[in-house]
Scaffold this motif. Structure first.
Motif, PDB file in Angstrom:
ATOM      1  N   MET A 110      25.536  22.812 -15.338  1.00  0.00           N
ATOM      2  CA  MET A 110      24.467  23.002 -14.351  1.00  0.00           C
ATOM      3  C   MET A 110      23.599  24.217 -14.672  1.00  0.00           C
ATOM      4  SD  MET A 110      24.144  20.612 -12.140  1.00  0.00           S
ATOM      5  CE  MET A 110      23.075  21.354 -10.908  1.00  0.00           C
ATOM      6  N   ILE A 111      24.148  25.196 -15.393  1.00  0.00           N
ATOM      7  CA  ILE A 111      23.303  26.310 -15.855  1.00  0.00           C
ATOM      8  C   ILE A 111      22.193  25.758 -16.738  1.00  0.00           C
ATOM      9  CG2 ILE A 111      23.253  28.417 -17.258  1.00  0.00           C
ATOM     10  CD1 ILE A 111      26.162  28.898 -16.489  1.00  0.00           C
ATOM     11  N   GLY A 112      22.580  24.884 -17.659  1.00  0.00           N
ATOM     12  CA  GLY A 112      21.580  24.260 -18.520  1.00  0.00           C
ATOM     13  C   GLY A 112      20.571  23.453 -17.736  1.00  0.00           C
ATOM     14  N   THR A 113      21.071  22.617 -16.833  1.00  0.00           N
ATOM     15  CA  THR A 113      20.184  21.784 -16.033  1.00  0.00           C
ATOM     16  C   THR A 113      19.147  22.622 -15.296  1.00  0.00           C
ATOM     17  OG1 THR A 113      21.956  20.198 -15.665  1.00  0.00           O
ATOM     18  CG2 THR A 113      20.113  20.151 -14.113  1.00  0.00           C
ATOM     19  N   LEU A 114      19.619  23.652 -14.610  1.00  0.00           N
ATOM     20  CA  LEU A 114      18.705  24.421 -13.765  1.00  0.00           C
ATOM     21  C   LEU A 114      17.683  25.198 -14.577  1.00  0.00           C
ATOM     22  CD1 LEU A 114      21.139  25.585 -10.961  1.00  0.00           C
ATOM     23  CD2 LEU A 114      19.299  23.918 -10.785  1.00  0.00           C
ATOM     24  N   PHE A 115      18.102  25.784 -15.710  1.00  0.00           N
ATOM     25  CA  PHE A 115      17.096  26.501 -16.496  1.00  0.00           C
ATOM     26  C   PHE A 115      16.081  25.536 -17.108  1.00  0.00           C
ATOM     27  CE2 PHE A 115      19.822  30.238 -16.135  1.00  0.00           C
ATOM     28  CZ  PHE A 115      18.856  31.198 -15.889  1.00  0.00           C
ATOM     29  N   LEU A 116      16.501  24.348 -17.473  1.00  0.00           N
ATOM     30  CA  LEU A 116      15.526  23.360 -17.927  1.00  0.00           C
ATOM     31  C   LEU A 116      14.578  22.992 -16.778  1.00  0.00           C
ATOM     32  CD1 LEU A 116      17.777  21.008 -20.088  1.00  0.00           C
ATOM     33  CD2 LEU A 116      15.892  22.389 -20.934  1.00  0.00           C
ATOM     34  N   TRP A 117      15.161  22.712 -15.631  1.00  0.00           N
ATOM     35  CA  TRP A 117      14.367  22.243 -14.482  1.00  0.00           C
ATOM     36  C   TRP A 117      13.354  23.299 -14.042  1.00  0.00           C
ATOM     37  CZ3 TRP A 117      13.122  23.062  -9.388  1.00  0.00           C
ATOM     38  CH2 TRP A 117      12.750  21.956  -8.635  1.00  0.00           C
ATOM     39  N   MET A 118      13.815  24.552 -13.945  1.00  0.00           N
ATOM     40  CA  MET A 118      12.944  25.605 -13.429  1.00  0.00           C
ATOM     41  C   MET A 118      11.804  25.935 -14.372  1.00  0.00           C
ATOM     42  SD  MET A 118      15.739  28.256 -11.865  1.00  0.00           S
ATOM     43  CE  MET A 118      16.395  28.606 -13.491  1.00  0.00           C
ATOM     44  N   PHE A 119      12.091  25.903 -15.684  1.00  0.00           N
ATOM     45  CA  PHE A 119      11.083  26.347 -16.643  1.00  0.00           C
ATOM     46  C   PHE A 119      10.259  25.197 -17.220  1.00  0.00           C
ATOM     47  CE2 PHE A 119      13.670  30.420 -17.705  1.00  0.00           C
ATOM     48  CZ  PHE A 119      13.183  31.022 -16.560  1.00  0.00           C
ATOM     49  N   TRP A 120      10.540  23.962 -16.770  1.00  0.00           N
ATOM     50  CA  TRP A 120       9.766  22.838 -17.300  1.00  0.00           C
ATOM     51  C   TRP A 120       8.273  22.970 -17.025  1.00  0.00           C
ATOM     52  CZ3 TRP A 120      13.467  19.022 -19.051  1.00  0.00           C
ATOM     53  CH2 TRP A 120      12.906  18.060 -19.907  1.00  0.00           C
ATOM     54  N   PRO A 121       7.862  23.495 -15.877  1.00  0.00           N
ATOM     55  CA  PRO A 121       6.421  23.714 -15.696  1.00  0.00           C
ATOM     56  C   PRO A 121       5.836  24.603 -16.795  1.00  0.00           C
ATOM     57  CG  PRO A 121       7.531  23.877 -13.587  1.00  0.00           C
ATOM     58  CD  PRO A 121       8.609  23.765 -14.631  1.00  0.00           C
ATOM     59  N   SER A 122       6.602  25.568 -17.280  1.00  0.00           N
ATOM     60  CA  SER A 122       6.121  26.392 -18.384  1.00  0.00           C
ATOM     61  C   SER A 122       6.061  25.595 -19.679  1.00  0.00           C
ATOM     62  CB  SER A 122       7.034  27.601 -18.598  1.00  0.00           C
ATOM     63  OG  SER A 122       7.129  28.360 -17.434  1.00  0.00           O
ATOM     64  N   PHE A 123       7.028  24.718 -19.873  1.00  0.00           N
ATOM     65  CA  PHE A 123       7.068  23.884 -21.079  1.00  0.00           C
ATOM     66  C   PHE A 123       5.806  23.026 -21.159  1.00  0.00           C
ATOM     67  CE2 PHE A 123       8.414  20.280 -23.668  1.00  0.00           C
ATOM     68  CZ  PHE A 123       9.296  20.818 -24.587  1.00  0.00           C
ATOM     69  N   ASN A 124       5.520  22.306 -20.071  1.00  0.00           N
ATOM     70  CA  ASN A 124       4.390  21.374 -20.095  1.00  0.00           C
ATOM     71  C   ASN A 124       3.041  22.074 -20.118  1.00  0.00           C
ATOM     72  OD1 ASN A 124       6.094  19.210 -20.200  1.00  0.00           O
ATOM     73  ND2 ASN A 124       5.826  18.578 -18.075  1.00  0.00           N
ATOM     74  N   SER A 125       3.007  23.344 -19.678  1.00  0.00           N
ATOM     75  CA  SER A 125       1.717  24.044 -19.639  1.00  0.00           C
ATOM     76  C   SER A 125       1.558  25.048 -20.767  1.00  0.00           C
ATOM     77  CB  SER A 125       1.566  24.772 -18.300  1.00  0.00           C
ATOM     78  OG  SER A 125       2.504  25.826 -18.198  1.00  0.00           O
ATOM     79  N   ALA A 126       2.587  25.195 -21.599  1.00  0.00           N
ATOM     80  CA  ALA A 126       2.602  26.328 -22.543  1.00  0.00           C
ATOM     81  C   ALA A 126       1.441  26.332 -23.523  1.00  0.00           C
ATOM     82  CB  ALA A 126       3.925  26.368 -23.308  1.00  0.00           C
ATOM     83  N   ILE A 127       1.054  25.161 -24.017  1.00  0.00           N
ATOM     84  CA  ILE A 127      -0.035  25.165 -25.008  1.00  0.00           C
ATOM     85  C   ILE A 127      -1.306  24.503 -24.475  1.00  0.00           C
ATOM     86  CG2 ILE A 127       1.429  25.353 -27.054  1.00  0.00           C
ATOM     87  CD1 ILE A 127       1.003  22.263 -27.339  1.00  0.00           C
ATOM     88  N   CYS A 128      -1.384  24.316 -23.148  1.00  0.00           N
ATOM     89  CA  CYS A 128      -2.625  23.810 -22.560  1.00  0.00           C
ATOM     90  C   CYS A 128      -3.751  24.807 -22.755  1.00  0.00           C
ATOM     91  CB  CYS A 128      -2.446  23.587 -21.059  1.00  0.00           C
ATOM     92  SG  CYS A 128      -1.373  22.209 -20.672  1.00  0.00           S
ATOM     93  N   LYS A 129      -4.956  24.327 -22.509  1.00  0.00           N
ATOM     94  CA  LYS A 129      -6.093  25.231 -22.568  1.00  0.00           C
ATOM     95  C   LYS A 129      -5.986  26.277 -21.472  1.00  0.00           C
ATOM     96  CE  LYS A 129      -9.600  22.418 -22.549  1.00  0.00           C
ATOM     97  NZ  LYS A 129     -10.977  21.903 -22.654  1.00  0.00           N
ATOM     98  N   HIS A 130      -6.475  27.480 -21.764  1.00  0.00           N
ATOM     99  CA  HIS A 130      -6.431  28.550 -20.767  1.00  0.00           C
ATOM    100  C   HIS A 130      -7.151  28.142 -19.492  1.00  0.00           C
ATOM    101  CE1 HIS A 130      -4.557  31.564 -23.157  1.00  0.00           C
ATOM    102  NE2 HIS A 130      -5.485  31.580 -24.080  1.00  0.00           N
ATOM    103  N   GLY A 131      -6.721  28.712 -18.419  1.00  0.00           N
ATOM    104  CA  GLY A 131      -7.419  28.521 -17.150  1.00  0.00           C
ATOM    105  C   GLY A 131      -6.874  27.352 -16.363  1.00  0.00           C
ATOM    106  N   ASP A 132      -7.782  26.516 -15.862  1.00  0.00           N
ATOM    107  CA  ASP A 132      -7.348  25.461 -14.944  1.00  0.00           C
ATOM    108  C   ASP A 132      -6.392  24.466 -15.600  1.00  0.00           C
ATOM    109  OD1 ASP A 132     -10.122  24.771 -16.146  1.00  0.00           O
ATOM    110  OD2 ASP A 132      -9.281  22.838 -15.582  1.00  0.00           O
ATOM    111  N   GLY A 133      -6.526  24.205 -16.891  1.00  0.00           N
ATOM    112  CA  GLY A 133      -5.637  23.237 -17.549  1.00  0.00           C
ATOM    113  C   GLY A 133      -4.186  23.666 -17.464  1.00  0.00           C
ATOM    114  N   GLN A 134      -3.938  24.907 -17.783  1.00  0.00           N
ATOM    115  CA  GLN A 134      -2.573  25.422 -17.755  1.00  0.00           C
ATOM    116  C   GLN A 134      -2.042  25.472 -16.317  1.00  0.00           C
ATOM    117  OE1 GLN A 134      -2.497  28.959 -20.182  1.00  0.00           O
ATOM    118  NE2 GLN A 134      -0.346  28.657 -20.719  1.00  0.00           N
ATOM    119  N   HIS A 135      -2.904  25.892 -15.431  1.00  0.00           N
ATOM    120  CA  HIS A 135      -2.556  25.966 -14.010  1.00  0.00           C
ATOM    121  C   HIS A 135      -2.151  24.586 -13.476  1.00  0.00           C
ATOM    122  CE1 HIS A 135      -3.831  28.691 -10.401  1.00  0.00           C
ATOM    123  NE2 HIS A 135      -2.754  28.031 -10.109  1.00  0.00           N
TER     124      HIS A 135
END
Lengths: 464, 464, 464
Positions: A235-260
C-alpha cells in the motif's frame, strides 16, 4: 546454512548469478561511462556559461530557469518510479527483496540508457552533435523506465536479475523508437503516456511472460500470495503512485494552463476510480469482503487512462467518467480476465499489469483520440494545423502502433530471455527471495516467527 | 476458510456489506459525475483559453501560473492526507488494512464532494453560475477531508465502511457551512485550520463516538493494541505528517512573506513538541520507558496548535512556546484524559484524537485570538479594517463556533449512524480486518514463515 | 509485565532514564525558547514588513520570494533527515523503535540548536545583532543535523537517548565551527557537504564509537542483525535518501544553472553506484547471492562522493565515474573493512557509516579539489579570484580540516559520554528496544515475538 532442509534453499546450480550479474552490471555501466563521455553534455540552462547566452533567450533572471518549473514534478515522478513501483510489488510473502531491489537495479540502469537513447532521437544539438541534457530529460528517462517496470510486473518472481537487465536494455531501446514514431513522426499527443508508456509496457511484458510460460508453476504457488504485513508494504507503493500521478501526467506538459489542467484531470479521474474499485471488489467477493489486490492496483487505473487526454479540455466531469469506468473494468479484469489469461492464453501475469496498465492504457488511447477530435481551435499548434478530427485519427493510429510494438518486441525479447544462460529460477524457486538474496536468519531460528511455530510444534508434541 | 475455528472469522450476517457498500459507492460516484457535469468547470488559469485573458490579469508569462506556487504545497498536503493519516492509523495489530484502505476510500470520495460543497460557498463564478476550480481548490478539498479523517480516528475499528461513507458525506457538508461562517461571515483568520479543521473534526468525531458508545468493547480489547511492526508502520504516517505540516499550514496563505512565515512557525513549533513529548512520555511511564503511542501522536500537536496563528507575526520563540506546551498537554492527555473519557464520559477515542487534534485545536484557536489582538497594522487588510483587539474577539468567537458545530453535528450524524442498516461490526468484531477484508492465509497457519516451518517439520517427520 | 522472565526485559537499574531524559529534554528545550527569544527574528523575506522594503531589493512581486525557489528543496531534504536516515536504521530485528524514534528526537533538537549556532556564525544582522532566519536557514539546519545522524549510525543500539542528546549538543556546536572555518575562512566550496557534513560526521561517529568500545559485545550479537520485514523497512529509508539526494546536493547552490547542474550530477552519480554495488555484492558472496546491507547502504555512496563537486562543471560522464568507483569501494568496505576495523582497530560501526559516509566523503573532497583545479573562469567569483589550481589546494586543506575536526571532536565527546551517568545499556542490552521503549504485548502471547520469549523459557525449563 549448514543443515539445509528445504529442497530449494540454496537453489540448483543454474540460478547462481555470481558471474553473470556482476559481468552484466560492470560491462553495461562501463559502456554508459564511455557513451556519456562521447555523447552527453549539459544543455544551456545547466551549463555554467549560460549567463552569457541567456540574454538571447529572453530569460531575465536565474529564477526563470526551467529547473524551478520542472524539478518538483521530476521529484514526484522519481518517487513513483523507485518507491511507487518498487513497493507496489512487495506484496508477495517472500519476494519483497526482489521486488524493491530489482526494481531499484533496473531503474538505475534504465534511466542512464534512456538518457542516451532518447537523447539520440530527440535532443541532439545540431551545432556539435552532442546530446544536451537538462531536467526535462530526467523526467523523460523516468517515463521510459516506467514502461520497463510495468513489464517487470508481469514476470515478477519468475526471472533472474540478469534476465531483467537484458529485458531492460532491449525495452528501453524499443521504447525510444516507438516514442519517436508516435510523438515525432505521427505527431500524436500523449502527455501522460497512456499509449507510449502504459499500453506499450504492458503488452511488452505480457508477451515476454507468454514466451516464458511455465506450465508447472502452480507447484510453487504456495509462495505466490501475500501475508498481512507485505500487503501493508504494497500500500505504500499504491499510495505514492496514486498521490503523485497528477505530477506524472503533467510533468512534461506545456507550461501554464496545460500543466495545471493535466494535474486536475488526473486528480479527479483517480478519485473516481477508487470508489468504483471498492464497489466492484466488494460486490464480487464472497461475503462482500474487499480484496487487497484490487485496492492496491485497480485504484490506479484512472491515472493510466486519463494520461493521453489529460492535457486536453477533457472537463472535470469527463475525467470523473474515465475514472469511473476504469475502476470498474480493471477490478473485473482481476476477477475474471487474469485467471482466464493464465488458463487459456498461457499468460502468467504476476501483478495483473493487464488490468492496471494494459486495458487502461488502451482506454486512454481511445479517450485521447475522441477528445482530440472534440477539441476546439486552442490546440491547433499541438495538432500541427490538422483538424481535430484528423488528429483523432492519428491518435488512434498511435495507439495501435504502441500495442503492436509492445507485443512484437515482447515476443522477440522473450525469445532472447529463453536462452539457457541467464540463471533463471526453476519452477520450485519462483517467488522466492532465497534464490538471489541472502535472506536473514534461516537456519538458527533467530526469527521470532519461526520460533513461534517451533514452539507450536513443541506444544503439540507435549500434548501427545 | 474451511475449518473456521474462531467465532468471528466470517462475521455475523449483519456485517456483510456486499450490497450496501457497492450501492453507496456507485450511487455517490454517479451523483458526483452528474453534479460535476452540471456545476464544475476549470478556472481561467486552468482553461485553454486563458492565454487570451491573461493580458487583463497582469500575468506576463506562463510560469506565473499559480500552479507553480501552490502545487508543491498541494502535493505535500496530499501526502499527509493519504499516507500521513492512513499510516498513522495502521498501528493496530489487525486493522492496518482498514486503517489505510478506508482512509483511502473516504478521502477519495470526500475530496470530490468537498470540491462541490466548498465551490458552492466560495467559488461560484457570477457570470455563468459555475464553480471554477484550480489548484487552490484541490488544497482546500484536502483540508476538508482532513477533518473527516480526524473524526475517523475516533471511531477507527468500530464502524463499517458504509458508516464511514455516510459520516463523510455529512461531515463534508457541515464543514463547508462551518468554514463559510468562520472565514466569510466572521472573517476570522485560520491559515492552518486549527479551528476550522482540527477542533471541528475532533469534536465531531468524539461526539459520533459518544453516540455510538459500546459498553462491552473491552471483550475485543485483545485486538485493540499494536504489534512491533505495526508500530513501525504507524511511524511512517507520523513522520510524513510531521515533515509536511509546514506545507499544510502555509498552503493557502497569501503569497510571499505570509507563506514563508507560516512554514517557519510550524517547523519550529513541531520541533519543540517532539522534545516535550519525549520528556513527558518517559517521566510518566514505569521505568522511564517511552511509549510509541505518544511518539506517534503527541509529537504532531504543535503543528495543530500553531495553525491559526502561523501566518501572523508569532515570532520564532512564540512558535517554540506553543509547541513546548502542546507536547506536554497532548502527552498528558494520552496518559490521564483518554482513560478518564472512556470510563466516565463514555467516549471511546481509538486514536486519541482529543489529544492530537481536539485540545491542540482549541489551544490553536486561543493562540490565534491572542496573537491577532497583538498584531501591528500590517494585517489590516486581513482584519477587514477592524482593530487587532476586535479581531481577537472575532477569532475567539470562531473557535466556539467550530467546537459547537463539531459537537452538534457529531451527535446528529451519530444518531444517523446508529440506524441498524449500515453493517457495523459487533463488539467481538471490532478492530479486526477479518470482517471487511479478505485477510491472507487464515486457515492454514496464518503467517508464511510459520507455514514454511510447519512444512519443514512435516518434512522431517516424513523423513523419520 | 508481571512474569518477566528474560534477564534483560526490564533492564538493570542503570538504564533507567526516567529522570535524566526528561530533564535533558526540558532543560534544553527551555534554553531554546529563551535563546530564540533573545536572538532569533524573521529575515526580511519572512517578515510582514517586507512589502515596504522589497522595492529596494529589486523584487517585483511576491512570487519572487525565495521561498518558492528553496522550499521544495527544503522539503526533500527534510524527508531525507526524518524518513531517510530514520528508516535506513530500522534494519535491526529489535531496534526499529530506537532507530526511527531517537533519530526523530535528536533531529528535532538538533535543528533548533543548529539554527542558533549557524546563525551566530553566518546570519547575524549587523543593524540589530539578531539572527535573521528564512527558508535557507532551515535547509542549513537540516544539513547540520545530517552529520549528527551519520554519527548516530556508528553507535546505533549501544547508547542511551540521553547520550545521543549530549552527543548532538556537542556535535552541532563543533559542526558550526568547522563549517565556518571551511566555508568562510578557507572559502572552500562544498555544496553537498561531502567534507563538511559526511566526512566530519562519519569520523566523529567512528571516534565516539572507538572511545566507547565494548569488547564483549558479541554476546548480544544475536540481536545485531535483521529480520525479513525490518530489511524492507530499511529500504524505505534507502530509497527516500537515494531519490532526494539530488535535492540535498543542490539545495543551497546558487540559483539557476548551479542548482540545475548539482541535481543532474548527483542523479547520474547515484545511478552508476547502484550497478556497481549490485555487481560487487553478488561477486563476493557465496552462491552470488545479494546482501541487503550493501543494497541498503552502498547504493548511496555516489551521492556523498559527488557532493563537493556537484556544482562544478563535473560533466555527466565525470559524475558517472565518481559513482562507479564509490559503489565499488563502499561495498568492498562492508565486506572487508568493517570486520577489520572491529577486530583490529576496536571500532564498532553498527551501520557501516565508514563505508557510506566516511570513505565516500573523503573521495568527495578529493574529487572536489581536482575538479576545482580544472574549472574554467566561470567560477572566479566562487573562488574569490584565486586561480583554479590554488582553489584546488584550499579544497584539499578543507578536507583535512573536516576529518581532523571529526576525529578530535569525536574523541573528546566520546570521553564525555563515558561518564557513568547517562544510562547507557549494558552489553546484554544492546540492540534491544526493550531497554528504552514499552514494546507491545509481552505477556499475553498474541504476537509471535512474545512467543519467542515464552519459547526461551520453555527451553530453559527443558534444560532444567
Amino acid at each position: 546454512m549448514g543443515n539445509c532442509i528445504v529442497p530449494y534453499c540454496d537453489g540448483p546450480k543454474n540460478t547462481n548469478v555470481r558471474w553473470t550479474l556482476p559481468a552484466v552490471c560492470f560491462v553495461w555501466q562501463t559502456a554508459m561511462v564511455i557513451l556519456f563521455g562521447a555523447f552527453v553534455r549539459y544543455n544551456k540552462e545547466v551549463d555554467a556559461h549560460w549567463p552569457e547566452t541567456k540574454i538571447h533567450e529572453n530569460i531575465t533572471s536565474d529564477i526563470e530557469n526551467d529547473f524551478y518549473f520542472r524539478y518538483p514534478s521530476f521529484q514526484d515522478v522519481h518517487v513513483m518510479i523507485f518507491v511507487g513501483f518498487g513497493f507496489l510489488m512487495t506484496f508477495m510473502k517472500r519476494y519483497s527483496f526482489g521486488a524493491v531491489g530489482f526494481n531499484f537495479l533496473i531503474a538505475a540502469f534504465g534511466i542512464q540508457w534512456a538518457l542516451l537513447m532518447q537523447g539520440w532521437f530527440h535532443h541532439i544539438d545540431s551545432t556539435d552533435g552532442m546530446i544536451k541534457i537538462g531536467v526535462e530529460n530526467l523526467i523523460n528517462a523516468d517515463f521510459c523506465v516506467a514502461s520497463c517496470l510495468i513489464a517487470f510486473g508481469a514476470v515478477l518472481g519468475k526471472v533472474s536479475p540478469v534476465q531483467l537487465m537484458v529485458m531492460t536494455l532491449f525495452e528501453v531501446t524499443l521504447f525510444a523508437v516507438e516514442e519517436y514514431i508516435i510523438l515525432n513522426l505521427i505527431h500524436a499527443n500523449d502527455a501522460g503516456g497512456s499509449m507510449v508508456i502504459h499500453a506499450f509496457g504492458a503488452y511488452f511484458g505480457l508477451a515476454v511472460s507468454w514466451v516464458l510460460y511455465r506450465p508447472n508453476l502452480k507447484e510453487s504457488s504456495q509462495l505466490n500470495g501475500s501475508v498481512y504485513h507485505s500487503d501493508v508494504f504494497a500500500m505504500i507503493g499504491t499510495l505514492f503512485l496514486w498521490m503523485f500521478w497528477p505530477s506524472f501526467n503533467s510533468a512534461i506538459c506545456k507550461h501554464g494552463d496545460g500543466q495545471h489542467r493535466a494535474a486536475i484531470n488526473t486528480y479527479l479521474s483517480l478519485a473516481a476510480t477508487v470508489l468504483t474499485t471498492f464497489a466492484i471488489s466488494s460486490l464480487f467477493q464472497k461475503h462482500g469482503k474487499l480484496d487487497m489486490v484490487h485496492i492496491q492496483n485497480s485504484t490506479l487505473a484512472g491515472g493510466v487512462a486519463v494520461g493521453t487526454a489529460a492535457e486536453f479540455m477533457l472537463m472535470p466531469y469527463g475525467s470523473l467518467i474515465v475514472g469511473f469506468f476504469c475502476g470498474l473494468i480493471s477490478t473485473l479484469g482481476y476477477i475474471y480476465l487474469t485467471p482466464f489469461m493464465e488458463r487459456k492464453l498461457k499468460i502468467q501475469d504476476t501483478c495483473g499489469i493487464h488490468n492496471l496498465h494494459g486495458m487502461p492504457g488502451v482506454i486512454g488511447g481511445i479517450v485521447g483520440a475522441i477528445s482530440a477530435a472534440a477539441q476546439s481551435t486552442s490546440f491547433k499548434d499541438d495538432f500541427k494545423h490538422r483538424t481535430p478530427a484528423v488528429q483523432g485519427g492519428y491518435q488512434a493510429a498511435a495507439m495501435c502502433i504502441a500495442v503492436s510494438f509492445g507485443i512484437g518486441g515482447g515476443i522477440l525479447v522473450g525469445l532472447i530471455l529463453r536462452m539457457p544462460l541467464w540463471g533463471d529460477p526453476t519452477d520450485d524457486n519462483c517467488f522466492d527471495d532465497e534464490v538471489y538474496w541472502e535472506v536473514p536468519e534461516e537456519e538458527d531460528s533467530a526469527d521470532p516467527v519461526l520460533q513461534y511455530n517451533n514452539h507450536t510444534v513443541v506444544n503439540k508434541h507435549a500434548e501427545v
